[in-house]
Design an enzyme around this catalytic site. Structure first.
Site, PDB file in Angstrom:
ATOM      1  N   PRO A   2      45.659  40.762  31.569  1.00  0.00           N
ATOM      2  CA  PRO A   2      44.565  40.001  32.191  1.00  0.00           C
ATOM      3  C   PRO A   2      43.873  40.819  33.285  1.00  0.00           C
ATOM      4  O   PRO A   2      44.536  41.384  34.149  1.00  0.00           O
ATOM      5  CB  PRO A   2      45.276  38.789  32.792  1.00  0.00           C
ATOM      6  N   GLU A   3      42.573  40.892  33.199  1.00  0.00           N
ATOM      7  CA  GLU A   3      41.778  41.564  34.231  1.00  0.00           C
ATOM      8  C   GLU A   3      41.107  40.479  35.081  1.00  0.00           C
ATOM      9  O   GLU A   3      41.254  39.296  34.805  1.00  0.00           O
ATOM     10  CB  GLU A   3      40.728  42.464  33.573  1.00  0.00           C
TER      11      GLU A   3
END
Ligand SMILES: [Zn+2]
Length: 270
Positions: A2-3
């Site tokens: 996840p960014e």
């Protein structure tokens, strides 16, 4: 992994289900994730009302009057709001039980995520020394320009330094550098103020575009099975080494930079 856009999408998906709700209990199915889960989480949270669901860098904070639960999704973590009787699956490590019969469940197969505690009025050590949020007014060309003077490090390395600006990971750094025509390996101290203006604008644009695309997956945070579908993205350079540049058709170049693989166009980026 996840960014920032996925974490922000998670925040937006969770907030309506958590804000204003009172926490009835916390069920920990293991004592640690990446780090031990401090006992304050299970001791202080029950009885508290969730005021806000906040994001700082890639951390999510559930703010209550007693303090904040501090969550990080790590490599493989996901959060969802489920009915209280939802069957427990593999890697469901934590439930935060709400007063409406639902619960917030943290699943993390690889356990690089964390659940920590930030007492009220304090800043957790992990949140100290962080640079500004990329989507805030504090992040602009002037900020990058000032932070980069005298720096020999590559501009891409600077952009991914959390002390300079938070949440710009490898994907978004590569995309923003392409969009602003700056070669990733150029010395940060040798990029002009005008080019940093363009870069800051592109960083914001690429992140905002990704967050907008994530909007279609918000329903996945409620009553869904499996991992949330992180959005497919139309990327110009990331993951496209050797493929034709979308601007000039020449093959994109790929190399290691600061222990990360980086892709750029030798013609379009100087
Ligand atoms: Zn090109």
């Amino acid at each position: 992994m996840p960014e920032l856009p996925e974490v922000e999408t998670t925040r937006r998906g969770l907030a309506p289900h958590l804000e204003g709700r009172r926490i009835q209990g916390v069920q920990l199915r293991r004592a640690d994730l990446r780090w031990p889960i401090p006992e304050q989480v299970a001791e202080a949270l029950p009885g508290q009302r969730v005021h806000t669901v906040r994001r700082r860098a890639k951390y999510l904070l559930l703010d209550t009057a007693a303090g904040s639960a501090l969550l990080h999704l790590g490599m493989s973590g996901s959060l969802r709001v489920l009915p209280g009787d939802a069957p427990v699956r593999a890697h469901d490590h934590v439930d935060i039980v709400l007063d409406n019969g639902r619960l917030l469940r943290f699943n993390d197969p690889r356990r690089f995520g964390c659940l920590l505690w930030q007492p009220r009025g304090e800043l957790h050590p992990l949140l100290r020394g962080l640079g500004p949020e990329p989507l805030s007014a504090d992040f602009d060309g002037d900020h990058l320009y000032a932070a980069s003077r005298g720096r020999k490090a590559a501009v891409k390395t600077l952009l991914m330094d959390q002390r300079i600006v938070v949440g710009v990971g490898n994907i978004y750094a590569a995309e923003a550098l392409f969009a602003s025509g700056i070669a990733p390996q150029r010395a940060a101290g040798r990029v002009s103020r005008a080019r940093y203006e363009a870069l800051a604008t592109e960083v914001k644009a690429v992140l905002e575009r990704a967050i907008r695309r994530g909007g279609t997956t918000l329903r996945d945070f409620l009553d869904a099975d499996g991992a949330p579908g992180y959005f497919e993205q139309e990327l110009a350079v990331y993951g496209r080494g050797g493929a034709p540049c979308r601007r000039c058709d020449r093959p994109l170049r790929q190399a290691w930079l600061g222990q990360r693989t980086t892709v750029w166009c030798g013609h379009c980026q100087k």
